[in-house]
Scaffold this active site. Structure first.
Site, PDB file in Angstrom:
ATOM      1  N   HIS A 217      -1.061  -1.221  -4.211  1.00  0.00           N
ATOM      2  CA  HIS A 217      -2.399  -0.948  -3.667  1.00  0.00           C
ATOM      3  C   HIS A 217      -2.518   0.546  -3.429  1.00  0.00           C
ATOM      4  CE1 HIS A 217      -6.023  -2.034  -1.300  1.00  0.00           C
ATOM      5  NE2 HIS A 217      -5.629  -1.131  -0.433  1.00  0.00           N
TER       6      HIS A 217
ATOM      7  N   SER B 298       0.857  -1.199   0.000  1.00  0.00           N
ATOM      8  CA  SER B 298       0.000   0.000   0.000  1.00  0.00           C
ATOM      9  C   SER B 298       0.889   1.243   0.000  1.00  0.00           C
ATOM     10  CB  SER B 298      -0.890   0.019   1.244  1.00  0.00           C
ATOM     11  OG  SER B 298      -1.465   1.304   1.378  1.00  0.00           O
TER      12      SER B 298
ATOM     13  N   ASP C 176      -6.591  -6.592   4.067  1.00  0.00           N
ATOM     14  CA  ASP C 176      -6.018  -5.242   4.096  1.00  0.00           C
ATOM     15  C   ASP C 176      -6.078  -4.650   5.499  1.00  0.00           C
ATOM     16  OD1 ASP C 176      -6.901  -2.191   2.195  1.00  0.00           O
ATOM     17  OD2 ASP C 176      -5.212  -2.694   3.499  1.00  0.00           O
TER      18      ASP C 176
ATOM     19  N   HIS D 173      -8.290   1.030  -4.246  1.00  0.00           N
ATOM     20  CA  HIS D 173      -9.246   0.795  -3.148  1.00  0.00           C
ATOM     21  C   HIS D 173      -9.946   2.120  -2.855  1.00  0.00           C
ATOM     22  CE1 HIS D 173      -9.587  -0.125   1.482  1.00  0.00           C
ATOM     23  NE2 HIS D 173     -10.758   0.010   0.908  1.00  0.00           N
TER      24      HIS D 173
ATOM     25  N   MET E 181      -8.947   8.088  -0.322  1.00  0.00           N
ATOM     26  CA  MET E 181      -9.763   8.437   0.847  1.00  0.00           C
ATOM     27  C   MET E 181     -10.368   9.838   0.683  1.00  0.00           C
ATOM     28  SD  MET E 181      -7.181   7.139   3.825  1.00  0.00           S
ATOM     29  CE  MET E 181      -6.599   5.446   3.857  1.00  0.00           C
TER      30      MET E 181
ATOM     31  N   MET F 191     -12.175   4.364  -0.835  1.00  0.00           N
ATOM     32  CA  MET F 191     -12.822   4.587   0.455  1.00  0.00           C
ATOM     33  C   MET F 191     -13.561   5.920   0.371  1.00  0.00           C
ATOM     34  SD  MET F 191      -9.706   3.226   2.829  1.00  0.00           S
ATOM     35  CE  MET F 191      -8.533   3.326   1.476  1.00  0.00           C
TER      36      MET F 191
ATOM     37  N   MET G 112     -11.390  -5.912   5.115  1.00  0.00           N
ATOM     38  CA  MET G 112     -10.592  -5.028   5.963  1.00  0.00           C
ATOM     39  C   MET G 112     -10.351  -5.686   7.312  1.00  0.00           C
ATOM     40  SD  MET G 112     -10.007  -2.495   4.016  1.00  0.00           S
ATOM     41  CE  MET G 112      -9.118  -1.540   5.239  1.00  0.00           C
TER      42      MET G 112
ATOM     43  N   ASP H  71      -4.682   3.534  -1.979  1.00  0.00           N
ATOM     44  CA  ASP H  71      -5.772   3.850  -1.045  1.00  0.00           C
ATOM     45  C   ASP H  71      -6.309   5.251  -1.289  1.00  0.00           C
ATOM     46  OD1 ASP H  71      -3.996   1.983   1.358  1.00  0.00           O
ATOM     47  OD2 ASP H  71      -6.022   1.541   0.630  1.00  0.00           O
TER      48      ASP H  71
END
Ligand code: DX5
Ligand code: ZN
Length: 220
Positions: free
Chosen positions: A37, A12, A179, A70, A41, A72, A141, A39
């Protein structure tokens, strides 16, 4: 039981050097790994902000890695095309916010991109079951999303087993991704229960023994 898939370690980049993401991508490439990965957000669905499509597009120019994105976000369906344009090769979306999850999975697939669902630690496995036939991957998660460096939630282990059982019972072929808090100790707990795709931020970028960690997770 162990997955039919080859085990993949997906570092990540949230735990990378945000002043020089190119160097963090190179650390992954130099480690002979294939996935990164990413992330994303929004500060609403999770109490943190990371980076957006523009940054992903800039990283895309520098890297041949597989971009595992990913989301979020409270409204991930509004950003799918932006991340596809940025170079996402797989997009995972959370089942918790109120938006058309199934239609969004169909949309991602229609663009030739791999897709999957994400469940937070406290979200029951049954919430994800209806979407499984559409999923190339299921991301579970093992921390509350928003920050790296948290402790692994062992209470999620039975959920890994449940999605592994459904994969077998329904004759599906999705990857099972874990994750949050994945490290030398917790990784085997996941793979022996059927997980085959492990995300690691701190354990890859910030801990000693990176080579041994990669060897333990991938066997290579
Ligand atoms: C948390 C992110 C995770 C996190 C993993 O919201 O989705 O990918 O970056 O970091 P570690 O491996 O440090 O828990
Ligand atoms: Zn993540």
């Amino acid at each position: 039981m162990p997955s039919p898939h080859k085990t993949i370690l997906a570092p990540s980049i949230l735990a990378g050097d945000h002043a020089n993401l190119r160097s963090s991508l190179k650390v992954i490439e130099d480690a002979q790994l294939d996935w990164v990965h990413l992330d994303i957000m929004d500060g609403h669905f999770v109490p943190n902000l990371s980076f957006g499509p523009q940054t992903v597009k800039a990283m895309r120019r520098d890297s041949k890695l597989f971009f595992d994105v990913h989301l979020m976000l409270d409204n991930p369906h509004r950003y799918i095309d932006a991340f596809l344009d940025a170079g996402a090769e797989q997009i995972t979306i959370h089942v918790e916010p109120d938006y058309p999850v199934e239609a969004t999975l169909h949309h991602i697939k229609s663009k030739g991109c791999r897709c999957g669902i994400v469940l937070n630690p406290d979200t029951p496995a049954e919430v994800g079951k209806p979407f499984l036939p559409l999923c190339d991957i299921v991301l579970l998660m093992t921390v509350q999303p928003g920050f790296g460096g948290q402790s692994f939630r062992h209470d999620v282990l039975p959920k890994i087993e449940q999605f592994d059982r459904w994969r077998q019972e329904m004759a599906l072929n999705y990857r099972l991704e874990i994750d949050g808090g994945v490290d030398l100790q917790t990784a085997p707990l996941c793979t022996e229960r059927g997980a085959d795709t492990l995300v690691a931020g701190t354990a890859f970028f910030k801990a000693a023994g990176q080579r041994r960690f990669i060897q333990t997770v991938t066997g290579r």
